[in-house]
Design a protein around this motif. Structure first.
Motif, mmCIF file in Angstrom:
data_model
loop_
_atom_site.group_PDB
_atom_site.id
_atom_site.type_symbol
_atom_site.label_atom_id
_atom_site.label_comp_id
_atom_site.label_asym_id
_atom_site.label_seq_id
_atom_site.Cartn_x
_atom_site.Cartn_y
_atom_site.Cartn_z
ATOM 1 N N LEU A 89 0.803 -1.230 0.000
ATOM 2 C CA LEU A 89 0.000 0.000 0.000
ATOM 3 C C LEU A 89 0.835 1.279 0.000
ATOM 4 O O LEU A 89 0.298 2.377 -0.091
ATOM 5 C CB LEU A 89 -0.959 -0.004 1.197
ATOM 6 N N ASP A 90 2.156 1.152 0.085
ATOM 7 C CA ASP A 90 2.982 2.350 0.003
ATOM 8 C C ASP A 90 3.220 2.800 -1.437
ATOM 9 O O ASP A 90 3.765 3.873 -1.664
ATOM 10 C CB ASP A 90 4.334 2.118 0.687
ATOM 11 N N THR A 91 2.827 1.974 -2.385
ATOM 12 C CA THR A 91 3.000 2.351 -3.782
ATOM 13 C C THR A 91 2.233 3.643 -4.065
ATOM 14 O O THR A 91 1.053 3.740 -3.737
ATOM 15 C CB THR A 91 2.430 1.253 -4.699
ATOM 16 N N PRO A 92 2.893 4.663 -4.656
ATOM 17 C CA PRO A 92 2.157 5.900 -4.939
ATOM 18 C C PRO A 92 1.053 5.692 -5.977
ATOM 19 O O PRO A 92 1.267 5.011 -6.980
ATOM 20 C CB PRO A 92 3.225 6.858 -5.466
ATOM 21 N N ILE A 93 -0.113 6.249 -5.691
ATOM 22 C CA ILE A 93 -1.233 6.207 -6.635
ATOM 23 C C ILE A 93 -1.491 7.638 -7.075
ATOM 24 O O ILE A 93 -1.849 8.486 -6.267
ATOM 25 C CB ILE A 93 -2.498 5.636 -5.974
ATOM 26 N N VAL A 94 -1.266 7.900 -8.373
ATOM 27 C CA VAL A 94 -1.407 9.263 -8.880
ATOM 28 C C VAL A 94 -2.696 9.357 -9.699
ATOM 29 O O VAL A 94 -2.828 8.689 -10.721
ATOM 30 C CB VAL A 94 -0.202 9.637 -9.768
ATOM 31 N N PRO A 95 -3.650 10.180 -9.250
ATOM 32 C CA PRO A 95 -4.888 10.309 -10.018
ATOM 33 C C PRO A 95 -4.716 11.250 -11.208
ATOM 34 O O PRO A 95 -4.108 12.304 -11.076
ATOM 35 C CB PRO A 95 -5.876 10.899 -9.003
ATOM 36 N N VAL A 96 -5.226 10.843 -12.356
ATOM 37 C CA VAL A 96 -5.154 11.685 -13.554
ATOM 38 C C VAL A 96 -6.545 11.790 -14.166
ATOM 39 O O VAL A 96 -7.222 10.771 -14.324
ATOM 40 C CB VAL A 96 -4.179 11.101 -14.607
ATOM 41 N N VAL A 97 -6.952 13.010 -14.460
ATOM 42 C CA VAL A 97 -8.233 13.195 -15.126
ATOM 43 C C VAL A 97 -7.987 13.717 -16.531
ATOM 44 O O VAL A 97 -7.203 14.646 -16.729
ATOM 45 C CB VAL A 97 -9.130 14.180 -14.344
ATOM 46 N N MET A 98 -8.640 13.077 -17.504
ATOM 47 C CA MET A 98 -8.576 13.570 -18.879
ATOM 48 C C MET A 98 -9.976 13.979 -19.283
ATOM 49 O O MET A 98 -10.955 13.352 -18.894
ATOM 50 C CB MET A 98 -8.066 12.471 -19.806
ATOM 51 N N HIS A 99 -10.047 15.044 -20.057
ATOM 52 C CA HIS A 99 -11.360 15.488 -20.496
ATOM 53 C C HIS A 99 -11.292 15.985 -21.932
ATOM 54 O O HIS A 99 -10.363 16.689 -22.293
ATOM 55 C CB HIS A 99 -11.869 16.611 -19.590
ATOM 56 N N GLY A 100 -12.257 15.599 -22.723
ATOM 57 C CA GLY A 100 -12.292 16.059 -24.110
ATOM 58 C C GLY A 100 -12.060 14.934 -25.112
ATOM 59 O O GLY A 100 -12.452 15.038 -26.263
ATOM 60 N N LEU A 101 -11.426 13.859 -24.653
ATOM 61 C CA LEU A 101 -11.145 12.763 -25.583
ATOM 62 C C LEU A 101 -12.418 12.031 -25.978
ATOM 63 O O LEU A 101 -12.479 11.438 -27.048
ATOM 64 C CB LEU A 101 -10.148 11.797 -24.953
ATOM 65 N N GLY A 102 -13.406 12.072 -25.115
ATOM 66 C CA GLY A 102 -14.689 11.456 -25.453
ATOM 67 C C GLY A 102 -15.393 12.185 -26.589
ATOM 68 O O GLY A 102 -16.319 11.661 -27.189
ATOM 69 N N ARG A 103 -14.952 13.422 -26.858
ATOM 70 C CA ARG A 103 -15.473 14.116 -28.036
ATOM 71 C C ARG A 103 -14.639 13.785 -29.264
ATOM 72 O O ARG A 103 -15.160 13.653 -30.361
ATOM 73 C CB ARG A 103 -15.433 15.632 -27.822
ATOM 74 N N ALA A 104 -13.319 13.683 -29.073
ATOM 75 C CA ALA A 104 -12.438 13.417 -30.205
ATOM 76 C C ALA A 104 -12.701 12.023 -30.781
ATOM 77 O O ALA A 104 -12.794 11.857 -31.995
ATOM 78 C CB ALA A 104 -10.988 13.557 -29.780
ATOM 79 N N LEU A 105 -12.819 11.047 -29.911
ATOM 80 C CA LEU A 105 -13.060 9.677 -30.382
ATOM 81 C C LEU A 105 -13.871 8.928 -29.331
ATOM 82 O O LEU A 105 -13.314 8.221 -28.505
ATOM 83 C CB LEU A 105 -11.735 8.954 -30.635
ATOM 84 N N PRO A 106 -15.200 9.092 -29.354
ATOM 85 C CA PRO A 106 -16.002 8.393 -28.346
ATOM 86 C C PRO A 106 -16.147 6.912 -28.674
ATOM 87 O O PRO A 106 -15.796 6.473 -29.770
ATOM 88 C CB PRO A 106 -17.352 9.103 -28.407
ATOM 89 N N ARG A 107 -16.646 6.194 -27.719
ATOM 90 C CA ARG A 107 -16.901 4.771 -27.891
ATOM 91 C C ARG A 107 -17.825 4.550 -29.095
ATOM 92 O O ARG A 107 -18.820 5.251 -29.264
ATOM 93 C CB ARG A 107 -17.602 4.309 -26.628
ATOM 94 N N GLY A 108 -17.472 3.590 -29.916
ATOM 95 C CA GLY A 108 -18.345 3.228 -31.027
ATOM 96 C C GLY A 108 -18.218 4.110 -32.255
ATOM 97 O O GLY A 108 -18.947 3.959 -33.218
ATOM 98 N N GLU A 109 -17.281 5.082 -32.266
ATOM 99 C CA GLU A 109 -17.088 5.935 -33.430
ATOM 100 C C GLU A 109 -15.742 5.617 -34.057
ATOM 101 O O GLU A 109 -14.778 5.353 -33.356
ATOM 102 C CB GLU A 109 -17.096 7.411 -33.014
ATOM 103 N N ALA A 110 -15.684 5.688 -35.388
ATOM 104 C CA ALA A 110 -14.405 5.430 -36.040
ATOM 105 C C ALA A 110 -13.751 6.725 -36.514
ATOM 106 O O ALA A 110 -12.552 6.771 -36.728
ATOM 107 C CB ALA A 110 -14.601 4.494 -37.225
ATOM 108 N N LEU A 111 -14.530 7.801 -36.686
ATOM 109 C CA LEU A 111 -13.990 9.054 -37.201
ATOM 110 C C LEU A 111 -13.415 9.883 -36.061
ATOM 111 O O LEU A 111 -14.127 10.252 -35.134
ATOM 112 C CB LEU A 111 -15.100 9.852 -37.897
ATOM 113 N N LEU A 112 -12.108 10.149 -36.155
ATOM 114 C CA LEU A 112 -11.472 10.975 -35.129
ATOM 115 C C LEU A 112 -11.635 12.440 -35.525
ATOM 116 O O LEU A 112 -11.255 12.835 -36.613
ATOM 117 C CB LEU A 112 -9.992 10.604 -35.027
#
Lengths: 310, 214
Positions: free
Chosen positions: B147-170
């Motif tokens: 449990l001493d392993t560092p856990i770094v939280p990362v939030v990304m936002h906007g990629l769901g617009r660039a290439l959402p699930r089920g879409e092939a066009l980026l």
């Protein structure tokens, strides 16, 4: 190496000289106040070196490369703009076509097809994008989406492409070449930002639009516009086909237009409650933060010049 | 060989793609772990997520970065499997729920022993575009012996617009990447998911592309 017209070469040398002075001042400041944090100033000046360096190399290298460069600038600006606006998931395909408009618009520029250049975005893209959105069929939020999308394309593609078209106009000032016009509008616009800031810092007292931009004052505005009007009067005969008096008019237009472009993008940011439009240019923010004034000055200067001198 | 494939794939394809076609607003890049063992816990909306996260690392560190990915999806045919293992070097994990916990995590444990930086998407799936789904407890069980392993939280936002699930066009959109401070050492699975959820919410606030999309 590069075959530059004399006046444009001097103008470029002068800009590089200013950057050298700015870098030197920063070093002096750091020496005098070693405890103070000048990170942002350092980043700002470094970014200026990069921007000016890239710009001068493409401008000096080749006309079509320079046109493509402004097209790429449009792409980055449009992308940044659409990324901060509320674009619906359903609009992705319409947005795709907005990007497709960029190479087309700059192609018209490169072949010097003025009629197409001037109607393509305001007429054809304007009519096409809503049609594409209708075919997708999501009507909730349609009006807002159609409006914001077109507004973004007009500002970032149509406006900026006017800078590129300056390179295609027939050369009337042989000492400056087509390059002179581009250097003139870019330098005057950016220098206007600096002047309004400096005058505002020195004398600023009466706020001009406190709700949008609390740091903007009448003193900064008037001082900046006055300075740019005079500078443009002297620089115009060297870099453009305009006379001294016509140059004063161009300067007035750039001073006022630059201010408006700046506060329009400020209003956008205030509406969205963000400070910068991106983090692309260290010390400056996003690309829109840098070119906000140009969105207004580029088309205004272009059409003034086109009316007066062509 | 695998290391070379990964460097070539990221250096020539992914990094230019992410920088030019997408464009990132990165905040807190200096908080990314520089050496393993460490875990990056990120939200998940798009296949691009993992490419964006990995592109933040310098090429010479890339071989340490290993995404933990669904075996049922990324090993579903030989071509995808070869690509996932060679170019991305995923650690496949069984999502079916039938595997024993120790067996389930043995590859991850081994990688952490070798100082890897694991990328884990604790929502377990891409979910709806731009929404953060329910955070699952797997990370805690994976790390419960370390449990001493560092856990770094990362939030990304906007990629769901660039290439959402089920879409092939980026479609090009800038996206935000906000790297947070490493989480405090968790005492229980519930605590860890709560801390992660709070970190995600706070980091989402810093995104400039956060305008609601629908």
């Amino acid at each position: 190496m590069f075959d530059l017209p004399a006046h444009s070469a001097y103008a470029m040398a002068a800009v590089l000289g200013l950057l050298v002075i700015a870098s030197f001042i920063r070093l002096v400041l750091r020496k005098r106040n070693p405890d103070k944090d000048y990170t942002e100033l350092r980043q700002r000046i470094q970014s200026w070196w990069w921007m000016v360096g890239v710009l001068f190399v493409v401008l000096a290298a080749n006309k079509n490369l320079a046109i493509a460069f402004f097209g790429f600038l449009s792409f980055l600006a449009l992308k940044e703009f659409l990324s901060i606006l509320s674009v619906r998931q359903a609009d992705r395909r319409a947005v795709f076509w907005a990007y497709v408009a960029i190479p087309l618009q700059y192609y018209w520029v490169s072949i010097g097809w003025y009629g197409m250049f001037i109607v393509f975005v305001p007429v054809f893209v304007f009519l096409f994008l809503p049609m594409r959105m209708v075919l997708i069929g999501e009507t909730k939020g349609f009006i807002r989406s159609a409006g914001t999308l077109h507004w973004a394309v007009m500002l970032t593609v149509f406006s900026i492409s006017h800078i590129a078209y300056l390179l295609t106009l027939p050369v009337k000032n042989l000492d400056a070449g087509a390059l002179g016009l581009v250097l003139f509008i870019l330098f005057m616009t950016q220098f206007n930002d600096v002047c309004q800031y400096v005058w505002g810092k020195m004398l600023g007292r009466h706020k001009i639009i406190p709700k949008v931009s609390p740091n903007k004052t009448w003193e900064g505005f008037i001082g900046g516009v006055g300075t740019i009007t005079l500078c443009a009067g002297f620089a115009a005969p060297l870099l453009t086909p305009l006379t001294f008096n016509q140059g004063l008019g161009a300067g007035l237009l750039i001073g006022i237009g630059g201010f408006i472009g700046d506060v329009v993008i400020s209003s956008v940011k205030r509406d969205l409650q963000i400070k910068d439009t991106g983090t692309l240019i260290p010390g400056h923010g996003g690309i829109l933060d840098r070119i906000d004034s140009l969105l207004y000055t580029a088309p205004l200067f272009f059409h003034y010049l086109y009316y007066v001198a062509y | 060989m695998q290391r070379l494939a990964k460097v070539v794939f990221f250096g020539l394809l992914v990094k230019p793609l992410v920088l030019i076609v997408l464009g990132l607003n990165v905040r807190g890049r200096e908080r990314l772990p520089r050496r393993g063992p460490a875990v990056i816990a990120a939200n998940h909306n798009s296949h691009l997520d993992v490419l964006v996260l990995m592109s933040l690392f310098p090429l010479r560190q890339l071989h340490r970065v290993r995404p933990v990915a669904a075996a049922d999806y990324f090993l579903r045919n030989p071509l995808i499997s070869w690509f996932s293992r060679t170019c991305i070097s995923i650690i496949p994990i069984d999502r079916s729920g039938h595997a024993e916990q120790d067996a389930l995590f043995s590859d991850c444990q081994q990688a952490l022993d070798q100082n890897a930086i694991l990328i884990i998407f604790p929502e377990g799936s891409r979910g709806d575009p731009e929404k953060i789904g329910k955070i699952r407890k797997g990370i805690f069980y994976l790390l419960k012996e370390r449990l001493d392993t560092p856990i770094v939280p990362v939030v990304m936002h906007g990629l769901g617009r660039a290439l959402p699930r089920g879409e092939a066009l980026l479609v090009p959109f800038n996206c935000d990447v906000v790297v947070g401070e490493p989480l405090p050492r968790p005492e229980s699975a519930a605590q860890l998911t709560r801390q992660l959820g709070e970190a995600f919410t706070a980091q989402l606030e810093q995104c400039v592309t956060r305008q609601e999309v629908d």
